[in-house]
Scaffold this active site. Structure first.
Site, PDB file in Angstrom:
ATOM      1  N   LYS A 123       0.843  -1.194   0.000  1.00 53.53           N
ATOM      2  CA  LYS A 123       0.000   0.000   0.000  1.00 53.53           C
ATOM      3  C   LYS A 123       0.882   1.249   0.000  1.00 53.53           C
ATOM      4  CE  LYS A 123      -4.563   1.128   1.515  1.00 53.53           C
ATOM      5  NZ  LYS A 123      -5.723   0.788   2.307  1.00 53.53           N
ATOM      6  N   LYS A 202      -1.918 -12.394  -9.512  1.00 55.61           N
ATOM      7  CA  LYS A 202      -2.691 -13.027  -8.442  1.00 55.61           C
ATOM      8  C   LYS A 202      -4.105 -12.449  -8.393  1.00 55.61           C
ATOM      9  CE  LYS A 202      -3.248 -12.024  -4.043  1.00 55.61           C
ATOM     10  NZ  LYS A 202      -3.092 -11.633  -2.661  1.00 55.61           N
ATOM     11  N   LYS A 205      -9.066  -8.557  -5.043  1.00 53.47           N
ATOM     12  CA  LYS A 205      -9.992  -7.431  -5.183  1.00 53.47           C
ATOM     13  C   LYS A 205      -9.234  -6.151  -5.505  1.00 53.47           C
ATOM     14  CE  LYS A 205     -12.178  -9.693  -1.786  1.00 53.47           C
ATOM     15  NZ  LYS A 205     -12.420  -9.966  -0.398  1.00 53.47           N
TER      16      LYS A 205
HETATM   17  P1  TYM Z   1      -8.470 -12.425   2.661  1.00 52.79           P
HETATM   18  O1  TYM Z   1      -9.839 -12.059   3.106  1.00 52.79           O
HETATM   19  O2  TYM Z   1      -7.714 -11.466   1.804  1.00 52.79           O
HETATM   20  O3  TYM Z   1      -8.532 -13.792   1.872  1.00 52.79           O
HETATM   21  C1  TYM Z   1      -9.214 -14.921   2.398  1.00 52.79           C
HETATM   22  C2  TYM Z   1      -8.461 -16.184   2.005  1.00 52.79           C
HETATM   23  O4  TYM Z   1      -8.400 -16.289   0.593  1.00 52.79           O
HETATM   24  C3  TYM Z   1      -7.046 -16.540   0.199  1.00 52.79           C
HETATM   25  N1  TYM Z   1      -6.809 -15.937  -1.127  1.00 52.79           N
HETATM   26  C4  TYM Z   1      -6.223 -16.591  -2.137  1.00 52.79           C
HETATM   27  N2  TYM Z   1      -5.762 -17.853  -2.227  1.00 52.79           N
HETATM   28  C5  TYM Z   1      -5.237 -18.227  -3.421  1.00 52.79           C
HETATM   29  N3  TYM Z   1      -5.163 -17.411  -4.510  1.00 52.79           N
HETATM   30  C6  TYM Z   1      -5.622 -16.144  -4.455  1.00 52.79           C
HETATM   31  N4  TYM Z   1      -5.559 -15.357  -5.528  1.00 52.79           N
HETATM   32  C7  TYM Z   1      -6.184 -15.670  -3.227  1.00 52.79           C
HETATM   33  N5  TYM Z   1      -6.721 -14.500  -2.813  1.00 52.79           N
HETATM   34  C8  TYM Z   1      -7.093 -14.678  -1.517  1.00 52.79           C
HETATM   35  C9  TYM Z   1      -6.210 -15.850   1.271  1.00 52.79           C
HETATM   36  O5  TYM Z   1      -4.901 -16.365   1.305  1.00 52.79           O
HETATM   37  C10 TYM Z   1      -7.007 -16.167   2.512  1.00 52.79           C
HETATM   38  O6  TYM Z   1      -6.677 -17.436   3.032  1.00 52.79           O
HETATM   39  N6  TYM Z   1      -5.730 -11.578   6.723  1.00 52.79           N
HETATM   40  C11 TYM Z   1      -6.653 -12.512   6.117  1.00 52.79           C
HETATM   41  C12 TYM Z   1      -7.912 -12.744   6.947  1.00 52.79           C
HETATM   42  C13 TYM Z   1      -7.625 -13.184   8.342  1.00 52.79           C
HETATM   43  C14 TYM Z   1      -7.133 -14.453   8.718  1.00 52.79           C
HETATM   44  C15 TYM Z   1      -7.037 -14.401  10.153  1.00 52.79           C
HETATM   45  C16 TYM Z   1      -6.779 -15.611   8.020  1.00 52.79           C
HETATM   46  C17 TYM Z   1      -7.794 -12.427   9.444  1.00 52.79           C
HETATM   47  N7  TYM Z   1      -7.444 -13.154  10.556  1.00 52.79           N
HETATM   48  C18 TYM Z   1      -6.586 -15.502  10.877  1.00 52.79           C
HETATM   49  C19 TYM Z   1      -6.322 -16.706   8.758  1.00 52.79           C
HETATM   50  C20 TYM Z   1      -6.234 -16.636  10.176  1.00 52.79           C
HETATM   51  C21 TYM Z   1      -7.072 -11.950   4.768  1.00 52.79           C
HETATM   52  O7  TYM Z   1      -7.015 -10.781   4.546  1.00 52.79           O
HETATM   53  O8  TYM Z   1      -7.588 -12.868   3.915  1.00 52.79           O
END
Ligand code: TYM
Length: 342
Positions: A123, A202, A205
């Site tokens: 960011k 990748k 959003k």
């Molecule tokens: P978030 O909401 O960005 O994404 C949710 C999950 O989707 C996976 N993901 C992907 N996997 C493969 N290819 C992609 N292009 C792709 N885009 C997203 C992410 O790796 C994720 O597993 N910080 C986390 C949310 C969170 C969390 C936690 C996760 C908050 N607390 C505790 C695990 C444990 C996040 O922003 O995921």
């Protein structure tokens, strides 16, 4: 050696936990990288899954939209196969114990550790304003994981760094105060850890290159037909490996179709338009049952509310016990406060 004093006799039981942000509707990266694993693992041991609304607050600033996204996320997860009878599904902010735990972890977190985290670095490098919420985001995520004594965290590749931060913080706290936290490990799936977007980068959003799981079929078709491809001539044989259109097709197509398409790539003499049409059809078939379940769930909003309330209660019980352990260990509880809190 088993039975040796001071060593646990057995591995801790498998406790699965993961979270997902309600910052928009779920896309294929979320599903194939993470949600599909949530469902596979809900029978592997105790499982906790939550909708990370506190994390989403760093990007979603409209209250009504956030509320709606949280509700839709719960509906989508259940429609995709998350079974609230097997796994605990809850909303992150319904468990205030986690924010208190975040503070305890913040006190053992070096600034440098957070400065190296990619969400913040990305960011900043794009010149976007970053707030303290975004900067300290990995500490809240560490608390999310540690509050449930999680051993296994199913995620996509982009979250591995955050799980390493979590392990570092748990290790630092344990080093200072004795064994309080269980150290978790990430779990990635082959073929889904980094799902490409419509432009080959990748899927995310923030890159505006997503295909959403429950997108309207016509809109989804338009997106798929616009997937970027190279300009090699039709007759030229192509390697399907590393081709993002093929990778997306491989996620949703049945095995036999996938093999047939790989063969077509290697032989050459086909157009990318054909692959895109096959992708539209396979995607529609792959998610058809979930779409139907989603429509049923939408008709019964009270059911989703009730299961989130039940999930929050179960999650609070677990997080409360871990928080108490952490408070005790670092000297925040005295006999009197302990009695008052119970
Ligand atoms: P978030 O909401 O960005 O994404 C949710 C999950 O989707 C996976 N993901 C992907 N996997 C493969 N290819 C992609 N292009 C792709 N885009 C997203 C992410 O790796 C994720 O597993 N910080 C986390 C949310 C969170 C969390 C936690 C996760 C908050 N607390 C505790 C695990 C444990 C996040 O922003 O995921």
């Amino acid at each position: 050696m088993p039975g040796e004093p001071g060593r646990p006799e057995r591995e801790p039981p498998v406790r699965v936990l993961s979270g997902i942000q309600p910052t928009g509707r779920f896309h294929w990266g979320n599903y194939f990288g993470a949600i599909r694993q949530y469902i596979d693992l809900q029978t592997a041991g105790e499982a906790f899954y939550f909708i990370a609304d506190l994390h989403a607050l760093t990007t979603v600033r409209e209250p009504a939209r956030l509320r709606e996204l949280v509700r839709a996320a719960a509906v989508d997860l259940v429609a995709l196969g998350l079974d609230p009878a097997r796994a605990t599904l809850f909303v992150q902010s319904d468990v205030p114990e986690v924010t208190e735990l975040t503070w305890l972890l913040m006190t053992v977190c070096p600034m440098g550790l957070l400065e190296r985290c990619h969400a913040y670095k990305d960011k900043k490098s794009r010149g976007l304003p970053a707030d303290a919420g975004l900067f300290t985001y990995p500490v809240l995520m560490a608390a999310d994981i540690l509050a449930y004594d999680a051993t296994l965290v199913p995620v996509g590749e982009d979250q591995v760094q955050h799980i390493e931060v979590c392990r570092d913080l748990a290790g630092a706290f344990n080093h200072l105060y004795g064994h309080v936290f269980t150290l978790p490990a990430p779990r990635l799936v082959a073929g889904g850890a980094k799902v490409p977007g419509t432009d080959g980068h990748k899927m995310s959003k923030s890159y505006d290159n997503t295909i959403e799981v429950f997108e309207e079929p016509a809109a989804q078709k338009r997106k798929i037909m616009r997937i970027t491809t190279d300009s090699r001539p039709m007759e030229q044989p192509k390697d399907p490996r590393g081709d993002h259109l093929f990778e997306l097709f491989a996620l949703v197509a049945p095995e036999a179709e996938r093999r047939r398409m790989a063969e077509l790539y290697r032989r050459g003499g086909f157009g990318y338009g054909e692959v895109k049409k096959a992708l539209v059809e396979s995607a529609s078939a792959f998610f058809a049952a979930a779409r139907a379940r989603r429509a049923e769930l939408e008709a019964d909003p009270a059911r989703i509310e009730a299961l989130l309330a039940d999930g929050a209660e179960r999650a609070r019980r677990q997080a409360g016990a871990v928080l108490e352990r952490a408070r005790d260990a670092c000297g925040l509880t005295r006999g009197a406060t302990r009695a008052r809190r119970r």
